[in-house]
Design an enzyme around this catalytic site. Structure first.
Site, PDB file in Angstrom:
ATOM      1  N   LYS A  86      -4.065 -11.699  -8.472  1.00  0.00           N
ATOM      2  CA  LYS A  86      -5.459 -11.955  -8.104  1.00  0.00           C
ATOM      3  C   LYS A  86      -6.402 -10.918  -8.672  1.00  0.00           C
ATOM      4  O   LYS A  86      -6.012  -9.766  -8.860  1.00  0.00           O
ATOM      5  CB  LYS A  86      -5.587 -11.923  -6.578  1.00  0.00           C
ATOM      6  CG  LYS A  86      -5.451 -13.270  -5.940  1.00  0.00           C
ATOM      7  CD  LYS A  86      -5.800 -13.206  -4.467  1.00  0.00           C
ATOM      8  CE  LYS A  86      -7.214 -12.713  -4.237  1.00  0.00           C
ATOM      9  NZ  LYS A  86      -7.649 -12.787  -2.842  1.00  0.00           N
ATOM     10  N   LYS A 120       0.819  -1.220   0.000  1.00  0.00           N
ATOM     11  CA  LYS A 120       0.000   0.000   0.000  1.00  0.00           C
ATOM     12  C   LYS A 120       0.845   1.258   0.000  1.00  0.00           C
ATOM     13  O   LYS A 120       0.447   2.261  -0.587  1.00  0.00           O
ATOM     14  CB  LYS A 120      -0.942  -0.001   1.208  1.00  0.00           C
ATOM     15  CG  LYS A 120      -2.168  -0.835   0.987  1.00  0.00           C
ATOM     16  CD  LYS A 120      -3.114  -0.707   2.144  1.00  0.00           C
ATOM     17  CE  LYS A 120      -4.237  -1.727   2.009  1.00  0.00           C
ATOM     18  NZ  LYS A 120      -4.946  -1.922   3.259  1.00  0.00           N
ATOM     19  N   LYS A 138     -10.682  -5.644  -6.817  1.00  0.00           N
ATOM     20  CA  LYS A 138     -11.688  -4.641  -7.166  1.00  0.00           C
ATOM     21  C   LYS A 138     -11.069  -3.276  -7.435  1.00  0.00           C
ATOM     22  O   LYS A 138     -11.700  -2.413  -8.023  1.00  0.00           O
ATOM     23  CB  LYS A 138     -12.770  -4.574  -6.084  1.00  0.00           C
ATOM     24  CG  LYS A 138     -12.292  -4.172  -4.709  1.00  0.00           C
ATOM     25  CD  LYS A 138     -13.435  -4.242  -3.699  1.00  0.00           C
ATOM     26  CE  LYS A 138     -12.921  -3.808  -2.347  1.00  0.00           C
ATOM     27  NZ  LYS A 138     -13.461  -4.363  -1.202  1.00  0.00           N
TER      28      LYS A 138
END
Ligand code: TRP
Length: 332
Positions: A195, A113, A198
């Site tokens: 993966k 992040k 979203k």
């Protein structure tokens, strides 16, 4: 015997994908029948990276409507907004004091992040897993159904709980993560080395639960195959096609081999069309539910209000015990 407690949550920061459904929400729906389930809409977590907080209220109602459309039953499970229960942030502060800096600093998600949010490396991103541990521990949770990406956070939560219990005696249940083996292999449609997420910037990698039919067909069509579309299907190591088989199996509950047999001897374009069709039929059911529910604002608010009252009752009682244990009990 009292039913064990299941706790989980999702941030209302983006639209949910079929990956979220197959890996996490499907588990939630099943667990409702066996356990006391508590599902949060983790808005406090989402403000660590959120770009446009003005949409948060709508996103919360979108997320709740999707939970319900997928089969979460508000008569069986508690559904609430994280920021409504102040006890979470209060416990979070206490648990900060029982977590080592080094433990937080080595979290894989934190490291990712701070690369993706290099302009906004706020300490909320660092403390994120402690708030998550507070969510879980505040309710004496036994099971936490999550995606594989949250595994390390649950391990940290268990460490914190053990550390606290060692100092103050048995206080917290040590929660176990529930992570599906197959459900976690839903990869990005085009870039199969990562993966499905979203928040991916490449929308062709994702199928949202609210994806339109024509976009499902378009995105599946874009998946690369080694041979021309008229050739008979060979999976070999084509991860894009194997990913589709995983998706079909995850959505329908049927075995991958069943689909493999079905598509045996068919050509690539048939495979893609049929797969798109199966996915669309599944999504249409959820979408019909969703659009019906999403209109009923007062119904949705009632659910959140009811959830708030129920969650608050448990959280208040448990936090009080913890506060006493750490010595914060000065009386005036
Ligand atoms: N961090 C989780 C996610 O992004 C959401 C979450 C918040 C959560 N609190 C939780 C998940 C507690 C499980 C338990 O997906």
């Amino acid at each position: 015997m009292k039913k064990k407690i299941v706790f989980s949550g999702i941030q209302p920061s983006g639209k949910l994908t079929i990956g979220n459904y197959i890996g996490v929400i499907k588990q939630w729906v099943k667990m409702q029948n066996k356990y006391n389930c508590i599902f949060s809409i983790a808005d406090l977590h989402s403000i660590t990276t959120y770009k446009n907080n003005f949409d948060l209220n709508n996103n919360i109602l979108d997320t709740l409507s999707l939970y319900l459309a997928c089969g979460i039953n508000p008569n069986k499970s508690i559904i609430f907004i994280q920021s409504h229960i102040y006890e979470h942030t209060q416990l979070s502060w206490i648990l900060n004091c029982y977590t080592n800096y080094g433990e937080l600093n080595r979290m894989i998600q934190f490291k990712k992040k701070i690369i993706n949010n290099s302009k906004n490396i706020n300490t909320g991103i660092l403390f994120y897993p402690i708030l998550m541990a507070s969510d879980i521990l505040l309710y004496n949770t036994s099971y936490v159904p999550v995606g594989l990406d949250q595994k390390q956070h649950i391990e940290l939560c268990r460490n914190i709980a053990n550390k606290f219990n060692n100092i103050y005696g048995n206080t917290f249940n040590i929660p176990k993560p529930c992570i599906l083996k197959n459900g976690n292999r839903i990869m990005s449609l085009q870039e199969t080395n990562k993966k499905m997420s979203k928040s991916d910037k490449n929308l062709n990698n994702i199928i949202y639960l609210l994806e339109k039919k024509k976009d499902v067909f378009k995105k599946i069509k874009l998946i690369k195959t080694d041979s021309k579309k008229k050739y008979k299907i060979k999976y070999n190591n084509n991860l894009g096609l194997l990913n589709i088989l995983n998706i079909l199996s995850g959505l329908t509950g049927k075995k991958i081999n069943k689909f493999k047999n079905h598509f045996n001897n068919k050509i690539y374009s048939d495979f893609k069309n049929e797969a798109s069709n199966i996915i669309t039929i599944f999504l249409e059911k959820i979408q019909e539910n969703y659009y019906n529910i999403r209109k009923k604002k007062s119904f949705l608010k009632d659910i959140l209000n009811y959830g708030k009252i129920k969650a608050k009752k448990i959280a208040k009682k448990n936090l009080f015990k913890i506060i006493k244990k750490v010595g914060l009990k000065f009386k005036i």
